[in-house]
Design a protein around this motif. Structure first.
Motif, short mmCIF file in Angstrom:
data_model
loop_
_atom_site.label_atom_id
_atom_site.label_comp_id
_atom_site.label_asym_id
_atom_site.label_seq_id
_atom_site.Cartn_x
_atom_site.Cartn_y
_atom_site.Cartn_z
N TRP A 86 0.94 -1.45 -0.23
CA TRP A 86 -0.10 0.12 0.04
C TRP A 86 0.77 1.24 0.25
O TRP A 86 1.04 2.01 -0.55
N TRP A 87 2.00 1.71 0.83
CA TRP A 87 2.77 2.63 1.04
C TRP A 87 3.51 2.48 -1.03
O TRP A 87 4.01 3.55 -0.49
N ASP A 88 3.69 2.07 -1.35
CA ASP A 88 4.04 2.41 -2.61
C ASP A 88 3.45 3.16 -3.61
O ASP A 88 4.08 4.23 -4.55
N GLU A 89 1.45 3.46 -3.39
CA GLU A 89 0.89 3.91 -3.78
C GLU A 89 1.45 5.62 -3.68
O GLU A 89 1.26 6.80 -4.34
N TYR A 90 1.92 5.68 -2.65
CA TYR A 90 2.68 7.62 -2.01
C TYR A 90 3.89 7.90 -2.62
O TYR A 90 4.97 8.37 -2.29
N ARG A 91 5.05 7.60 -3.21
CA ARG A 91 6.22 6.98 -3.38
C ARG A 91 6.17 7.89 -4.48
O ARG A 91 7.64 9.44 -3.94
N THR A 92 5.69 8.64 -4.79
CA THR A 92 5.68 10.30 -5.79
C THR A 92 5.47 11.24 -4.91
O THR A 92 4.86 12.21 -5.45
N ALA A 93 4.57 11.10 -4.48
CA ALA A 93 4.10 12.06 -3.11
C ALA A 93 4.56 11.77 -1.98
O ALA A 93 4.59 13.56 -1.05
N LEU A 94 5.83 11.86 -1.20
CA LEU A 94 5.59 11.61 -0.03
C LEU A 94 7.41 11.67 -0.01
O LEU A 94 8.09 10.84 -1.28
N ALA A 95 8.70 12.55 0.71
CA ALA A 95 9.35 11.70 0.95
C ALA A 95 10.18 10.51 1.26
O ALA A 95 9.27 9.51 1.72
N ALA A 96 11.14 10.00 0.98
CA ALA A 96 11.41 8.56 1.33
C ALA A 96 11.49 8.31 2.55
O ALA A 96 11.06 6.46 3.23
N ALA A 97 11.84 8.92 3.26
CA ALA A 97 11.82 8.63 5.31
C ALA A 97 10.29 8.04 5.85
O ALA A 97 10.83 6.73 5.96
N PRO A 98 9.33 9.11 5.31
CA PRO A 98 8.45 7.88 5.72
C PRO A 98 7.86 6.79 5.02
O PRO A 98 7.12 5.73 5.93
N ILE A 99 7.82 6.82 3.84
CA ILE A 99 7.46 5.70 2.84
C ILE A 99 8.42 4.31 3.87
O ILE A 99 7.77 3.41 3.69
N ASP A 100 9.97 4.54 4.05
CA ASP A 100 10.61 3.52 4.49
C ASP A 100 10.01 3.16 6.06
O ASP A 100 10.47 1.64 6.16
N VAL A 101 10.02 4.16 6.84
CA VAL A 101 9.40 3.64 7.84
C VAL A 101 8.04 2.47 7.83
O VAL A 101 7.40 1.63 8.87
N ALA A 102 7.37 2.79 7.22
CA ALA A 102 6.04 2.23 6.60
C ALA A 102 6.45 0.99 6.21
O ALA A 102 6.01 0.16 6.85
N GLU A 103 7.45 0.64 4.77
CA GLU A 103 8.15 -0.67 5.04
C GLU A 103 8.36 -1.43 5.92
O GLU A 103 7.87 -2.63 6.44
N ILE A 104 9.13 -0.52 7.26
CA ILE A 104 9.55 -1.34 8.21
C ILE A 104 8.67 -1.91 8.64
O ILE A 104 8.61 -3.08 9.20
N GLU A 105 7.71 -1.12 9.29
CA GLU A 105 6.45 -1.66 10.33
C GLU A 105 5.62 -2.45 9.34
O GLU A 105 5.57 -3.83 9.89
N GLY A 106 5.41 -2.15 7.96
CA GLY A 106 4.71 -3.34 7.60
C GLY A 106 5.45 -5.19 7.29
O GLY A 106 4.30 -5.70 7.22
N ARG A 107 6.17 -5.45 6.91
CA ARG A 107 7.43 -6.29 7.16
C ARG A 107 7.42 -7.07 8.71
O ARG A 107 8.71 -7.65 8.31
N ALA A 108 7.36 -5.82 9.38
CA ALA A 108 8.16 -6.87 11.03
C ALA A 108 7.19 -8.04 11.32
O ALA A 108 5.50 -7.75 11.08
N LYS A 109 7.75 -9.11 12.13
CA LYS A 109 7.20 -9.52 13.36
C LYS A 109 6.43 -9.43 13.97
O LYS A 109 5.71 -9.77 14.66
N ARG A 110 7.43 -8.25 14.32
CA ARG A 110 6.86 -7.08 15.98
C ARG A 110 7.72 -6.55 16.01
O ARG A 110 9.04 -6.04 15.25
N LEU A 111 6.88 -5.32 16.69
CA LEU A 111 7.43 -3.81 16.78
C LEU A 111 7.77 -3.45 18.40
O LEU A 111 6.83 -4.14 19.06
N LYS A 112 8.74 -2.60 18.76
CA LYS A 112 8.27 -1.88 20.15
C LYS A 112 9.23 -0.42 19.68
O LYS A 112 10.30 -0.49 18.53
N SER A 113 8.53 -0.12 20.08
CA SER A 113 8.90 1.83 20.23
C SER A 113 9.16 2.44 21.42
O SER A 113 8.74 1.90 22.75
N PHE A 114 9.98 3.59 21.24
CA PHE A 114 10.29 4.28 22.29
C PHE A 114 10.63 5.58 22.00
O PHE A 114 10.86 5.73 20.58
N THR A 115 9.34 6.78 22.47
CA THR A 115 9.47 8.00 22.30
C THR A 115 9.93 9.09 23.54
O THR A 115 9.52 8.69 24.42
#
Length: 286
Positions: A86-115
């Motif tokens: 789904w994130w490929d639809e945005y490749r011409t509309a957004l910068a690479a960084a948010p696309i990369d984040v979506a790809e990392i999250e979308g392919r992950a087996k498990r996610l953990k974040s710290f903010t």
């Protein structure tokens, strides 16, 4: 040779092939001779600009004497992937960084974040996300803010579907910074409490009272891959988004997150703290 603009996934496959070659002690020219190809092709495969077939992957693994069968099979699965996401639809509309984040999250087996200064993107409400984007270093027009917010909210499906377990470690500071004002923050805090009940979601707060807080100053996403060697860390800083995937970097961030989890409040106490902050705001602003 067909070259392409590589996705994050394709760049990672290439990086793992380079690591495999380096661990074997081979230079690019030596591997090229073993494969019967040009050094230029080896270079293009290792930066993700030339496609790598499953057969070619196994040739490289055999030439480099890689005995890590689970890793080779996981890389083969990456080489097989051809479908768009789904994130490929945005490749011409957004910068690479948010696309990369979506790809990392979308392919992950498990996610953990710290903010530490912001609610994690996977748990932000629409008004809160809008306020975050509208107050960035660079002023964005309303249309661009709307586009980024829609993309961020779509990213949340990865945890709202219940398919990807997610642990959110949030510093208390992030619960008190009023992006969008008191009303937006109160709505965001209420949403956090509700989201903490989602299947597969674990929300834990690091309180101000923690005396030995070991965390970094940047916001982190740790994404587990199909094997530990394919884990990925994405970190935000004032200089932009950064991705880390070397064994030493992954080990370092695993240690950091383990130390943060050791001092974070349990889930129930975390919800109680969020509710108490909401009550403080209600008493102050109503």
């Amino acid at each position: 040779m067909t070259l392409r603009v590589p996705t994050l996934r394709q760049r990672r496959l290439g990086a793992e092939l380079r690591r495999m070659r380096e661990q074997a002690g081979f230079g690019g020219s030596h591997l090229a001779r073993l494969l019967g190809v040009t050094p230029a092709l080896v270079s293009q495969m290792e930066i993700g600009k030339s496609a790598v077939s499953v057969a070619r992957l196994h040739e490289i693994a055999e030439a480099c004497m890689c005995a890590n069968a689970p890793l080779v099979e996981a890389l083969a699965d990456m080489a097989r992937e051809r479908d768009s996401a789904w994130w490929d639809e945005y490749r011409t509309a957004l910068a690479a960084a948010p696309i990369d984040v979506a790809e990392i999250e979308g392919r992950a087996k498990r996610l953990k974040s710290f903010t530490i200064g912001i609610i994690p993107g996977l748990l932000q409400t629409n008004p809160y996300a809008s306020a975050v984007f509208a107050r960035g270093f660079t002023h964005l027009p309303d249309r661009e803010v709307d586009r980024r917010v829609k993309f961020r909210l779509r990213r949340q499906q990865v945890i709202r579907s219940g398919e990807t377990p997610y642990t959110a470690l949030i510093h208390e500071a992030a619960l008190r910074i009023q992006y969008g004002g008191p009303a937006v923050l109160r709505d965001q805090l209420d949403s956090l409490v509700s989201d903490s009940d989602l299947s597969g979601v674990s929300l834990r707060v690091v309180p101000f009272a923690t005396a030995d807080f070991p965390g970094p100053s940047e916001n982190l996403i740790y994404a587990e891959g199909p094997v530990p060697e394919l884990d990925t860390v994405q970190a935000d800083s004032s200089h932009g988004s950064h991705i880390f995937d070397s064994p030493a970097q992954l080990a370092g961030y695993r240690a950091i997150l383990e130390r943060i989890e050791a001092v974070a409040l349990p889930e129930r106490e975390s919800r109680d703290l969020i509710r108490s902050i909401t009550k403080e705001m209600n008493d102050k602003y109503e």
